[in-house]
Write a protein that holds these residues in place. Sequence first.
Motif, PDB file in Angstrom:
ATOM      1  N   VAL A 240      56.214  29.039 -11.538  1.00 34.99           N
ATOM      2  CA  VAL A 240      56.944  30.370 -10.848  1.00 34.99           C
ATOM      3  C   VAL A 240      57.215  31.346 -11.774  1.00 34.99           C
ATOM      4  CG1 VAL A 240      57.758  28.873  -9.170  1.00 34.99           C
ATOM      5  CG2 VAL A 240      59.208  29.061 -11.221  1.00 34.99           C
ATOM      6  N   ARG A 241      57.420  32.605 -11.261  1.00 35.35           N
ATOM      7  CA  ARG A 241      57.794  33.616 -12.207  1.00 35.35           C
ATOM      8  C   ARG A 241      59.358  33.893 -12.002  1.00 35.35           C
ATOM      9  NH1 ARG A 241      53.029  37.074 -12.802  1.00 35.35           N
ATOM     10  NH2 ARG A 241      51.473  35.588 -13.144  1.00 35.35           N
ATOM     11  N   VAL A 242      60.153  34.318 -12.887  1.00 28.92           N
ATOM     12  CA  VAL A 242      61.389  34.406 -12.741  1.00 28.92           C
ATOM     13  C   VAL A 242      61.672  35.683 -13.078  1.00 28.92           C
ATOM     14  CG1 VAL A 242      61.992  31.969 -13.075  1.00 28.92           C
ATOM     15  CG2 VAL A 242      61.967  33.474 -15.175  1.00 28.92           C
ATOM     16  N   PRO A 243      62.796  36.641 -12.864  1.00 32.89           N
ATOM     17  CA  PRO A 243      63.049  37.898 -12.878  1.00 32.89           C
ATOM     18  C   PRO A 243      63.638  38.218 -14.297  1.00 32.89           C
ATOM     19  CG  PRO A 243      64.651  36.844 -11.230  1.00 32.89           C
ATOM     20  CD  PRO A 243      63.707  36.165 -11.538  1.00 32.89           C
ATOM     21  N   ILE A 244      62.875  37.902 -15.355  1.00 35.02           N
ATOM     22  CA  ILE A 244      63.533  38.307 -16.779  1.00 35.02           C
ATOM     23  C   ILE A 244      62.285  38.920 -17.286  1.00 35.02           C
ATOM     24  CG2 ILE A 244      65.326  36.630 -16.833  1.00 35.02           C
ATOM     25  CD1 ILE A 244      63.315  35.077 -18.473  1.00 35.02           C
ATOM     26  N   LEU A 245      62.361  39.777 -18.549  1.00 34.83           N
ATOM     27  CA  LEU A 245      61.355  40.390 -19.015  1.00 34.83           C
ATOM     28  C   LEU A 245      60.397  39.502 -19.861  1.00 34.83           C
ATOM     29  CD1 LEU A 245      62.845  43.880 -19.988  1.00 34.83           C
ATOM     30  CD2 LEU A 245      61.405  43.492 -18.021  1.00 34.83           C
ATOM     31  N   ASN A 246      61.190  38.544 -20.682  1.00 38.90           N
ATOM     32  CA  ASN A 246      60.601  37.868 -21.677  1.00 38.90           C
ATOM     33  C   ASN A 246      61.044  36.628 -21.823  1.00 38.90           C
ATOM     34  OD1 ASN A 246      58.330  37.716 -23.593  1.00 38.90           O
ATOM     35  ND2 ASN A 246      59.801  38.046 -25.228  1.00 38.90           N
ATOM     36  N   VAL A 247      60.406  35.471 -22.497  1.00 38.88           N
ATOM     37  CA  VAL A 247      60.867  34.299 -22.904  1.00 38.88           C
ATOM     38  C   VAL A 247      60.389  33.333 -21.361  1.00 38.88           C
ATOM     39  CG1 VAL A 247      62.194  32.660 -23.529  1.00 38.88           C
ATOM     40  CG2 VAL A 247      62.307  34.740 -24.466  1.00 38.88           C
ATOM     41  N   SER A 248      59.744  32.400 -21.925  1.00 35.84           N
ATOM     42  CA  SER A 248      59.387  31.417 -20.743  1.00 35.84           C
ATOM     43  C   SER A 248      59.700  30.081 -21.046  1.00 35.84           C
ATOM     44  CB  SER A 248      57.717  31.608 -20.341  1.00 35.84           C
ATOM     45  OG  SER A 248      57.661  32.863 -19.734  1.00 35.84           O
ATOM     46  N   ALA A 249      59.778  28.962 -20.259  1.00 39.43           N
ATOM     47  CA  ALA A 249      59.903  27.681 -20.306  1.00 39.43           C
ATOM     48  C   ALA A 249      58.962  26.819 -19.492  1.00 39.43           C
ATOM     49  CB  ALA A 249      61.414  27.277 -20.227  1.00 39.43           C
ATOM     50  N   ILE A 250      58.689  25.508 -20.107  1.00 41.38           N
ATOM     51  CA  ILE A 250      57.812  24.675 -19.454  1.00 41.38           C
ATOM     52  C   ILE A 250      58.718  23.453 -19.299  1.00 41.38           C
ATOM     53  CG2 ILE A 250      55.611  23.411 -19.319  1.00 41.38           C
ATOM     54  CD1 ILE A 250      54.288  25.524 -20.703  1.00 41.38           C
ATOM     55  N   GLU A 251      59.005  22.845 -17.957  1.00 38.62           N
ATOM     56  CA  GLU A 251      59.196  21.629 -17.903  1.00 38.62           C
ATOM     57  C   GLU A 251      58.271  20.668 -17.903  1.00 38.62           C
ATOM     58  OE1 GLU A 251      62.681  19.713 -14.972  1.00 38.62           O
ATOM     59  OE2 GLU A 251      60.910  20.425 -14.135  1.00 38.62           O
ATOM     60  N   VAL A 252      58.354  19.636 -18.846  1.00 36.01           N
ATOM     61  CA  VAL A 252      57.147  18.594 -18.749  1.00 36.01           C
ATOM     62  C   VAL A 252      57.791  17.100 -18.386  1.00 36.01           C
ATOM     63  CG1 VAL A 252      55.606  17.551 -20.429  1.00 36.01           C
ATOM     64  CG2 VAL A 252      56.150  19.677 -20.990  1.00 36.01           C
ATOM     65  N   SER A 253      57.040  16.793 -17.321  1.00 36.65           N
ATOM     66  CA  SER A 253      57.536  15.397 -16.917  1.00 36.65           C
ATOM     67  C   SER A 253      56.234  14.552 -16.984  1.00 36.65           C
ATOM     68  CB  SER A 253      57.873  15.361 -15.487  1.00 36.65           C
ATOM     69  OG  SER A 253      58.857  16.250 -15.229  1.00 36.65           O
ATOM     70  N   ALA A 254      56.595  13.530 -17.935  1.00 33.27           N
ATOM     71  CA  ALA A 254      55.483  12.596 -18.248  1.00 33.27           C
ATOM     72  C   ALA A 254      55.601  10.960 -17.869  1.00 33.27           C
ATOM     73  CB  ALA A 254      55.004  12.842 -19.866  1.00 33.27           C
ATOM     74  N   ASN A 255      54.700  10.621 -17.373  1.00 39.77           N
ATOM     75  CA  ASN A 255      54.702   8.970 -17.165  1.00 39.77           C
ATOM     76  C   ASN A 255      54.008   8.449 -18.481  1.00 39.77           C
ATOM     77  OD1 ASN A 255      54.897   6.473 -16.273  1.00 39.77           O
ATOM     78  ND2 ASN A 255      53.226   6.570 -14.803  1.00 39.77           N
ATOM     79  N   LEU A 256      54.755   7.697 -19.466  1.00 40.17           N
ATOM     80  CA  LEU A 256      54.128   7.173 -20.456  1.00 40.17           C
ATOM     81  C   LEU A 256      53.750   5.954 -20.627  1.00 40.17           C
ATOM     82  CD1 LEU A 256      57.214   8.753 -22.813  1.00 40.17           C
ATOM     83  CD2 LEU A 256      54.816   9.864 -22.324  1.00 40.17           C
ATOM     84  N   ALA A 257      52.825   5.464 -21.418  1.00 44.28           N
ATOM     85  CA  ALA A 257      52.209   4.158 -21.449  1.00 44.28           C
ATOM     86  C   ALA A 257      53.167   3.107 -22.220  1.00 44.28           C
ATOM     87  CB  ALA A 257      50.787   4.331 -22.190  1.00 44.28           C
ATOM     88  N   ARG A 258      54.055   3.561 -23.052  1.00 45.59           N
ATOM     89  CA  ARG A 258      54.728   2.815 -23.890  1.00 45.59           C
ATOM     90  C   ARG A 258      56.393   3.241 -23.611  1.00 45.59           C
ATOM     91  NH1 ARG A 258      50.225   3.316 -26.750  1.00 45.59           N
ATOM     92  NH2 ARG A 258      50.950   4.951 -27.908  1.00 45.59           N
ATOM     93  N   PRO A 259      56.990   2.147 -23.584  1.00 40.93           N
ATOM     94  CA  PRO A 259      58.696   2.601 -23.455  1.00 40.93           C
ATOM     95  C   PRO A 259      59.060   3.413 -24.527  1.00 40.93           C
ATOM     96  CG  PRO A 259      58.285   0.161 -24.122  1.00 40.93           C
ATOM     97  CD  PRO A 259      56.912   0.747 -23.979  1.00 40.93           C
ATOM     98  N   THR A 260      60.261   4.303 -24.121  1.00 34.13           N
ATOM     99  CA  THR A 260      60.726   4.966 -25.275  1.00 34.13           C
ATOM    100  C   THR A 260      62.363   5.392 -25.089  1.00 34.13           C
ATOM    101  OG1 THR A 260      60.626   7.134 -26.533  1.00 34.13           O
ATOM    102  CG2 THR A 260      60.328   7.402 -24.378  1.00 34.13           C
ATOM    103  N   ASP A 261      63.046   6.226 -25.730  1.00 34.36           N
ATOM    104  CA  ASP A 261      64.228   6.559 -25.363  1.00 34.36           C
ATOM    105  C   ASP A 261      64.411   8.128 -25.845  1.00 34.36           C
ATOM    106  OD1 ASP A 261      65.212   6.315 -27.940  1.00 34.36           O
ATOM    107  OD2 ASP A 261      64.913   4.268 -27.755  1.00 34.36           O
ATOM    108  N   PRO A 262      65.691   8.669 -25.551  1.00 34.19           N
ATOM    109  CA  PRO A 262      65.537   9.933 -26.161  1.00 34.19           C
ATOM    110  C   PRO A 262      65.647  10.288 -27.412  1.00 34.19           C
ATOM    111  CG  PRO A 262      67.094   9.480 -24.246  1.00 34.19           C
ATOM    112  CD  PRO A 262      66.561   8.475 -24.471  1.00 34.19           C
ATOM    113  N   GLN A 263      66.507   9.184 -28.205  1.00 31.74           N
ATOM    114  CA  GLN A 263      66.647   9.292 -29.555  1.00 31.74           C
ATOM    115  C   GLN A 263      65.362   9.128 -30.148  1.00 31.74           C
ATOM    116  OE1 GLN A 263      69.196  10.572 -31.361  1.00 31.74           O
ATOM    117  NE2 GLN A 263      67.700  10.591 -32.815  1.00 31.74           N
ATOM    118  N   ALA A 264      64.161   8.310 -29.720  1.00 25.30           N
ATOM    119  CA  ALA A 264      63.093   8.146 -30.327  1.00 25.30           C
ATOM    120  C   ALA A 264      62.269   9.417 -30.024  1.00 25.30           C
ATOM    121  CB  ALA A 264      62.290   7.101 -29.692  1.00 25.30           C
ATOM    122  N   LEU A 265      62.521  10.351 -29.064  1.00 25.83           N
ATOM    123  CA  LEU A 265      61.526  11.323 -28.704  1.00 25.83           C
ATOM    124  C   LEU A 265      61.974  12.412 -29.506  1.00 25.83           C
ATOM    125  CD1 LEU A 265      61.269  11.316 -24.752  1.00 25.83           C
ATOM    126  CD2 LEU A 265      59.516  10.983 -26.400  1.00 25.83           C
TER     127      LEU A 265
END
Length: 360
Positions: A240-265
Motif C-alpha cells: 500500500v502507498r501511504v501519503p508521505i514523501l519518503n521512508v517506507s516499512a515492511i511488516e514481515v509475518s513469518a511461520n518459523l520451523a523452530r521455536p523462538t521468542d522476542p529476545q532470541a530474535l
Amino acid sequence: MSSPLRVAINGYGRIGRCVLRALMESHDRDSIKVVAINEPADLESMAYLTQYDSTHGVFPGRVQAFDHGLRVNGEDIPVFHAADPARGPWKSLDFDLLLECSGAFGTRAKLQPFIDAGCPRILVSNPGHGAAEVDYTVVHGINDGGLNADQRIVSAASCTTNAVVPVLDLLDRGLGVRSAFLTTLHSVMNDQPMIDGYHHTDLRRTRSAMQSIVPVATGLAQGVERMLPHLAGRIQAKAVRVPILNVSAIEVSANLARPTDPQALKTLFIEAARIQPNLLACTDQPHASIDFNHDAHSAVIDLGQIRVNNGDFANLLVWFDNEWGFANRMLDVAQAWAGQFSDNPDPVTAEIAQISSSGA
C-alpha cells in the motif's frame, strides 16, 4: 582499486540525484568518479534540484551549472541530453559502468542498445521484468559473490527487495522459514497524481497520492524468490502507498520451523547488524518514519515491534529509506562488481563478496 571506478549516470531523477549525493556524502568519493550524466532536463534545473531537495535537504556543498554540465564541489561533470539515451555519446566516454537510474529500461531489448552504443556494462536501478532480462540480480550482502567480469547487464533489484531479503535470509538460516507474508507500507511515487486524474491503467493509482492510503500491485514476492529460490512458493506480498514523501516499512509475518521468542530474535538481528553495520541496523527507540529519512542502511529492525505468537509465528517491522538506502546499495554493488572486472580488485570488496557468497 588503484584507480577510481569511472561511471556515467543515465536518468537524473530521484535515484540519479541520490546516487550522486550519496557518493559525495556517504561513500569513499575517491573510489568512484562520475564522468557524465544523460538527462533531458535543462542544466539550471538539474543544478537547482541537486542543491536543494525537499526530502534530503540542502546539499552540503556547492552545485553550479556551466556551459556543458554540472560543477559539483568544484568538479566538472559533463551533461548531455540525448532524447534516445541509446544514441548518447557513450563511445566517446572513457568509463567502466553505466548506472541506469531512469527506471524506464527493464527489458534486455531496451537495455541492449546501450551496450551496442558503447556502454561497457550497465547496473540497472530496477529489478527488470524477469530474471532472463538481466545477466544477474544482486542484493548487496546476499549474493555479491555471483558477480563476474562476463556479465554486462546487472540489476540492483529494488529498494523493498534490498530491505527484506537480508531479514528473511537471517530468519531462514537461523530458524527456518516455512512461509512468510510481507506487507509493504511505501511512500508515494511518481506514478501517482497529486490530485485525481487519468494517470495510470491501475485505477487505484488515478487517485490522489496525498489524500489516501492506496493499495497497489507488487512484485516483491517474486523478487524475494529470485534471491532466495529455496523459498519459492512460500512467500506472499502486498503493498500500500501511504501519503508521505519518503521512508517506507515492511511488516514481515513469518511461520518459523523452530521455536523462538522476542529476545532470541533481537539477539539474532543485533549480531547481524554488528557483522554488517553498513547493511543492517537495529533500534529500540520509539521511532516514527521521519526518523529514518536519509538513513543509508538497507533495513533497520525495530526491536520494540518484534512479536512472537505460539513460539513459531514471528511479526517484525523493518524500516528503510527507499531512496537513500537504495542509492547507497547501487554504489556498493558497483564497487563489488568492479572488483571482478578490474585488474586490481579492491581486497575489502572481494572479502565481503566471498563472505556473502558463502553465507547465502
